[in-house]
Design an enzyme around this catalytic site. Structure first.
Site, PDB file in Angstrom:
ATOM      1  N   GLY A   1       7.127  -2.614   5.271  1.00  0.00           N
ATOM      2  CA  GLY A   1       8.527  -3.042   5.171  1.00  0.00           C
ATOM      3  C   GLY A   1       9.467  -2.274   6.070  1.00  0.00           C
ATOM      4  O   GLY A   1       9.157  -1.187   6.544  1.00  0.00           O
TER       5      GLY A   1
ATOM      6  N   CYS B   1       0.582   4.727  11.853  1.00  0.00           N
ATOM      7  CA  CYS B   1       1.669   3.749  11.856  1.00  0.00           C
ATOM      8  C   CYS B   1       1.125   2.324  11.945  1.00  0.00           C
ATOM      9  O   CYS B   1       0.293   2.024  12.790  1.00  0.00           O
ATOM     10  CB  CYS B   1       2.563   4.032  13.054  1.00  0.00           C
ATOM     11  SG  CYS B   1       3.925   2.898  13.215  1.00  0.00           S
TER      12      CYS B   1
ATOM     13  N   CYS C   1       1.216  -4.140  14.236  1.00  0.00           N
ATOM     14  CA  CYS C   1       1.333  -3.677  12.850  1.00  0.00           C
ATOM     15  C   CYS C   1       0.765  -4.697  11.863  1.00  0.00           C
ATOM     16  O   CYS C   1       1.112  -5.883  11.920  1.00  0.00           O
ATOM     17  CB  CYS C   1       2.811  -3.421  12.547  1.00  0.00           C
ATOM     18  SG  CYS C   1       3.129  -3.039  10.821  1.00  0.00           S
TER      19      CYS C   1
ATOM     20  N   GLU D   1       0.832  -1.198   0.000  1.00  0.00           N
ATOM     21  CA  GLU D   1       0.000   0.000   0.000  1.00  0.00           C
ATOM     22  C   GLU D   1       0.875   1.260   0.000  1.00  0.00           C
ATOM     23  O   GLU D   1       2.046   1.237   0.404  1.00  0.00           O
ATOM     24  CB  GLU D   1      -0.943   0.002   1.202  1.00  0.00           C
ATOM     25  CG  GLU D   1      -2.004  -1.092   1.097  1.00  0.00           C
ATOM     26  CD  GLU D   1      -3.144  -0.950   2.096  1.00  0.00           C
ATOM     27  OE1 GLU D   1      -4.292  -1.158   1.701  1.00  0.00           O
ATOM     28  OE2 GLU D   1      -2.870  -0.646   3.270  1.00  0.00           O
TER      29      GLU D   1
HETATM   30  S1  SF4 Z   1       6.518  -2.359   8.910  1.00  0.00           S
HETATM   31 FE1  SF4 Z   1       7.458  -1.203  10.636  1.00  0.00          FE
HETATM   32  S2  SF4 Z   1       5.971  -1.331  12.328  1.00  0.00           S
HETATM   33 FE2  SF4 Z   1       5.413  -2.918  10.802  1.00  0.00          FE
HETATM   34  S3  SF4 Z   1       6.437  -4.855  11.494  1.00  0.00           S
HETATM   35 FE3  SF4 Z   1       7.819  -3.801  10.051  1.00  0.00          FE
HETATM   36  S4  SF4 Z   1       9.184  -2.520  11.333  1.00  0.00           S
HETATM   37 FE4  SF4 Z   1       7.387  -3.076  12.609  1.00  0.00          FE
END
Ligand code: SF4
Length: 271
Positions: A89, A259, A50, A26
């Site tokens: 990522g 986030c 997340c 996304e």
């Molecule tokens: S994208 Fe960012 S917040 Fe999500 S698992 Fe990976 S490091 Fe953690």
């Protein structure tokens, strides 16, 4: 590759990025001129709050695939003067492609920034010297126990802060101003006074800006946002400890801009 708009709100437009192999990530266009892009299909860091890393890491995006998110947004008539590699990522786990993307942004007069959980540390220190316009390190904890719980495969706090303390004095004042820490407040996890104080004790000597983020809960997730009153109390506590703290922007407060809310789909899987 193509962008499919999936959600629009006051400040943000959220897109599914459909990749040629059937995978999807996304991207979010926000504030009318900035694009948050993804750098991997999934993520190996495993932060439990997340959605991006919920199914682990499927593969890296190439530099062309990261850049194509900008090119496709522009082709839709969207202005992009800033990018942030803060979508799906961990950018430091895809160092070469993200570095190429950042250099390409610079060449195209776009200001690039990134958000990282901080590891591997030798790559983090490389980024201090690279021509980004902002490097935000997600900390989210004051104790090692909380760090392991919230950022399981990121570096531990002691080596992370030792790395920062060792590397920052060698940077110019203007470069140091582009480096920041982030603390995402999650109810019943890292929002206690003890956790905030432990974070302040580690962060204060670095004199970096701290972004205090409000959490946007996932529909299916177990983690919850703190109340507005608790958020403001946490802000006041960090300020009183001598930190320079910035609150979440309106774009980040909206459910599609927060986030950890962006998702990754492997080929053959649906949402
Ligand atoms: S994208 Fe960012 S917040 Fe999500 S698992 Fe990976 S490091 Fe953690």
């Amino acid at each position: 590759m193509r962008l499919v708009e999936v959600e629009i709100s006051s400040f943000n437009r959220r897109f599914r990025v459909e990749l040629d192999d059937g995978a999807a990530v996304e991207a979010v266009h926000y504030r009318g001129d900035s694009l948050c892009v993804s750098s991997q299909v999934g993520c190996a860091v495993g932060c439990p709050f997340c959605a991006s890393g919920a199914n682990g890491l499927a593969r890296q995006l190439s530099a062309d695939e990261i850049w194509a998110q900008v090119a496709e947004a522009r082709a839709r008539g969207l202005q992009v003067v800033r990018t942030t590699v803060s979508g799906v990522g961990e950018p430091l786990h895809n160092q070469r492609a993200v570095r190429e993307f950042v250099l390409r942004c610079r060449a195209e007069r776009i200001a690039p920034s990134l958000t990282t959980s901080g590891g591997p540390l030798e790559r983090l220190t490389e980024w201090f010297a690279l021509p980004h316009n902002g490097l935000t390190i997600s900390v989210h904890a004051g104790s090692e126990e909380m760090r392991r719980a919230l950022v399981p495969r990121g570096p531990a706090l002691q080596p992370l802060f030792a790395c920062l303390a060792g590397a920052l004095p060698g940077q110019s004042r203007s470069r140091r101003k582009k480096i920041a820490l982030a603390y995402l407040l999650i109810e019943g996890a890292n929002d206690s006074d003890a956790e905030l104080d432990a974070f302040s004790a580690r962060a204060a000597p670095l004199a970096l800006t701290v972004h205090l983020y409000a959490y946007n809960p996932l529909a299916a997730g177990a983690h919850r946002a703190v109340s507005r009153a608790r958020y403001e109390a946490a802000y006041a506590r960090l300020c009183a400890a001598g930190l320079r703290v910035r609150m979440s922007s309106q774009a980040r407060i909206e459910p599609n801009g927060g986030c950890g809310t962006l998702v990754a789909l492997r080929p053959g899987l649906s949402a």
